[in-house]
Motif scaffolding. Structure first.
Motif, PDB file in Angstrom:
ATOM      1  N   LEU A  76       0.402   4.473  -2.412  1.00 62.70           N
ATOM      2  CA  LEU A  76       0.110   5.792  -1.836  1.00 62.70           C
ATOM      3  C   LEU A  76       1.310   6.728  -1.924  1.00 62.70           C
ATOM      4  O   LEU A  76       1.242   7.877  -1.455  1.00 62.70           O
ATOM      5  CB  LEU A  76      -0.305   5.639  -0.372  1.00 62.70           C
ATOM      6  N   PRO A 107       0.819  -1.230   0.000  1.00 63.54           N
ATOM      7  CA  PRO A 107       0.000   0.000   0.000  1.00 63.54           C
ATOM      8  C   PRO A 107       0.843   1.265   0.000  1.00 63.54           C
ATOM      9  O   PRO A 107       0.421   2.305  -0.523  1.00 63.54           O
ATOM     10  CB  PRO A 107      -0.838  -0.118   1.275  1.00 63.54           C
ATOM     11  N   THR A 108       2.050   1.207   0.592  1.00 60.11           N
ATOM     12  CA  THR A 108       2.911   2.391   0.614  1.00 60.11           C
ATOM     13  C   THR A 108       3.332   2.782  -0.792  1.00 60.11           C
ATOM     14  O   THR A 108       3.403   3.977  -1.143  1.00 60.11           O
ATOM     15  CB  THR A 108       4.158   2.127   1.485  1.00 60.11           C
ATOM     16  N   GLY A 117      -0.383   7.473   3.543  1.00 59.89           N
ATOM     17  CA  GLY A 117       0.862   7.043   2.923  1.00 59.89           C
ATOM     18  C   GLY A 117       2.072   7.453   3.731  1.00 59.89           C
ATOM     19  O   GLY A 117       3.057   6.704   3.842  1.00 59.89           O
ATOM     20  N   SER A 177       0.688  10.078  -3.684  1.00 63.97           N
ATOM     21  CA  SER A 177      -0.053  11.058  -2.865  1.00 63.97           C
ATOM     22  C   SER A 177       0.880  11.759  -1.883  1.00 63.97           C
ATOM     23  O   SER A 177       0.721  12.965  -1.602  1.00 63.97           O
ATOM     24  CB  SER A 177      -1.184  10.360  -2.105  1.00 63.97           C
ATOM     25  N   THR A 193      -5.954  13.070   2.550  1.00 65.15           N
ATOM     26  CA  THR A 193      -6.136  11.870   3.383  1.00 65.15           C
ATOM     27  C   THR A 193      -5.221  10.747   2.939  1.00 65.15           C
ATOM     28  O   THR A 193      -4.561  10.084   3.755  1.00 65.15           O
ATOM     29  CB  THR A 193      -7.602  11.400   3.327  1.00 65.15           C
ATOM     30  N   LYS A 194      -5.168  10.488   1.617  1.00 64.10           N
ATOM     31  CA  LYS A 194      -4.290   9.433   1.112  1.00 64.10           C
ATOM     32  C   LYS A 194      -2.820   9.747   1.413  1.00 64.10           C
ATOM     33  O   LYS A 194      -2.025   8.857   1.739  1.00 64.10           O
ATOM     34  CB  LYS A 194      -4.489   9.282  -0.398  1.00 64.10           C
ATOM     35  N   GLY A 195      -2.475  11.041   1.318  1.00 64.05           N
ATOM     36  CA  GLY A 195      -1.087  11.432   1.589  1.00 64.05           C
ATOM     37  C   GLY A 195      -0.704  11.180   3.036  1.00 64.05           C
ATOM     38  O   GLY A 195       0.408  10.717   3.330  1.00 64.05           O
TER      39      GLY A 195
END
Length: 481
Positions: free
Chosen positions: A34, A30-31, A60, A37, A55-57
């Motif tokens: 993300l 997932p990193t 991440g 972002s 939010t995603k940033g």
């Protein structure tokens, strides 16, 4: 025990490494998704950077921080699993790479033309025209790199100092009861395990030696080691000797084996029962037993006053024991005391060594004992012992004559009557001047006058056996003239 502990520790490390590796892989995916972002949330400006994470940033960024933390832990575990040389290499590698990249970026940043490069140039205040700041930043980065490199090598090699101290201590024969700890990389764990094995072996041998020394003290008193300036049986060598001034006493027990119907075993236990009373008293007053014999023992003291005090205690203890053994024959005691130069040494051969006293003291004590027995004294001592006493040492005694031990050599003898009952002691004190004057006249050959003094002494103290002996000998001399 230590092996099991290390094995269990390794199993725990493997489990924790697997768990961390799984976490790292799970977070990595997932990193990566993300990551864009996170990058977009870092906005370059004219003055530097501005952070504007959505939010995603934020998610991440958090995952990235966790990923870096787990990665560092895994890398440290990897380094700790390596030997020292590889641990130094792999721990220094990221610093070298980072240092090289930093210098490269510092040198090439002025040639890049993008928002991020421009923001960095503004933050660092460097440009193609201002090379001075670039050099200063390069020097600062180099200093930081050297410091980090030094700290890294210091941490990796710190256990070497512990190993050096432990090996030095073990080399001197010093052991510790607790487990030795070194820490560091895997190679030091092996060294730690080996050093603990050596320490345990030393401790086992040290405990064995202590046990041996405790057993040895039952046969060789620790005071004997003290006289020789040694601390253990292992230090005693054949021919070791020390010449010292000491006070030796001969304790004779009369009536141990004569006139009783005891079996050999009963008689043996009877003798030992009195030895068990005497021996602790000798140790209590700082002496040690040199020899046992069937009728008593020979003991040595460093101080004459200790020998006399111990003799008094022995007489009193045996008197009490005689009262307790009403069904058994009474045991009389005769103690002879002499002070002089003796040699404490080790005699024998390599296969059998024995500590002993080498001097003519024993033969002289036997002669003193004959006088003691003849005159029914309890304690006799020589002038050498009297001269060795402190000036403030007070006790009751009297001169009882001379003993010829060699040509033109005589020993002056005294009787200690401190241990007699008070009523008898007071009579001895009253008759002392008459008795001693009679002894002097007897030694001079004036038997008539000496017999008169002995007669006066007997009127005061009729129970004085020594005085009777002298009186009868004086009368016998007169009759033979």
């Amino acid at each position: 025990m230590n092996t099991n502990f290390s094995f269990a520790k390794n199993i725990d490390m493997k489990k924790s490494t697997k768990i961390l590796s799984i976490i790292f892989i799970v977070i990595l995916i997932p990193t990566l998704f993300l990551g864009r972002s996170v990058v977009e949330g870092i906005v370059p400006t004219d003055k530097g950077f501005r952070f504007a994470f959505d939010t995603k940033g934020i998610i991440g960024l958090v995952l990235s921080a966790i990923l870096v933390g787990v990665g560092i832990v895994l890398y440290i575990k990897f380094i700790l699993s390596q030997p020292v040389d590889k641990a130094i290499f792999f721990s220094s590698l990221p610093l070298v790479v980072l240092y090289g990249m930093s210098l490269f970026m510092l040198a090439e940043i002025t040639s890049f033309n993008n928002p991020i490069a421009n923001a960095l140039r503004n933050i660092l205040n460097i440009s193609q025209e201002n090379l001075y700041n670039t050099i200063l930043w390069a020097i600062l980065i180099t200093i930081i790199f050297i410091i980090l490199l030094f700290v890294n090598c210091f941490v990796i090699c710190k256990p070497i100092a512990k190993v050096e101290r432990i090996v030095s201590r073990l080399g001197d024969g010093k052991v510790r009861d607790e487990k030795l700890k070194i820490g560091g990389v895997k190679q030091f764990n092996s060294i730690e395990h080996s050093l603990n094995k050596i320490n345990n072996n030393y401790r086992s041998k040290d405990n064995s030696l202590k046990t041996i020394n405790l057993e040895t003290q039952k046969f060789i008193p620790k005071q004997f080691f003290k006289f020789l300036g040694k601390s253990s049986l292992q230090e005693l060598e054949l021919g070791n000797q020390v010449k010292k001034n000491a006070t030796t006493i001969l304790v004779k027990l009369i009536g141990l084996s004569s006139g009783n119907n005891m079996s050999l075993e009963e008689n043996f236990n009877f003798v030992n029962s009195y030895i068990h009373v005497i021996s602790p008293l000798i140790r209590k007053f700082g002496g040690f037993i040199d020899k046992y014999n069937g009728e008593g023992l020979t003991a040595v003291f460093g101080k004459a006053e200790d020998a006399i005090d111990c003799s008094h205690a022995i007489i009193r203890a045996i008197t009490i024991k005689n009262r307790q053994n009403k069904s058994l024959p009474n045991v009389e005691q005769q103690i002879s005391i002499m002070t002089g130069e003796v040699i404490f040494g080790i005699v024998g051969e390599q296969e059998r060594k024995m500590p002993t006293i080498i001097s003519n003291v024993n033969s002289l004590l036997e002669k003193l004992n004959e006088v003691c027995h003849l005159m029914s004294c309890k304690i006799v001592f020589t002038k050498s012992s009297l001269d060795s006493l402190p000036l403030n040492y007070k006790f009751y005694y009297r001169h009882i004559g001379k003993l010829s031990v060699a040509e033109n050599r005589e020993i002056i003898i005294f009787e200690d009557f401190e241990i007699f009952p008070r009523d008898l002691t007071s009579l001895f004190i009253k008759s002392k001047s008459f008795f001693e004057r009679g002894v002097i006249l007897y030694d001079e050959g004036n038997f008539e006058s000496s017999s008169q003094y002995f007669s006066q002494a007997l009127k005061i103290c009729p129970k004085d056996r020594a005085c009777y002996v002298y009186y009868n000998k004086a009368k016998e001399k007169l009759s033979n003239q």
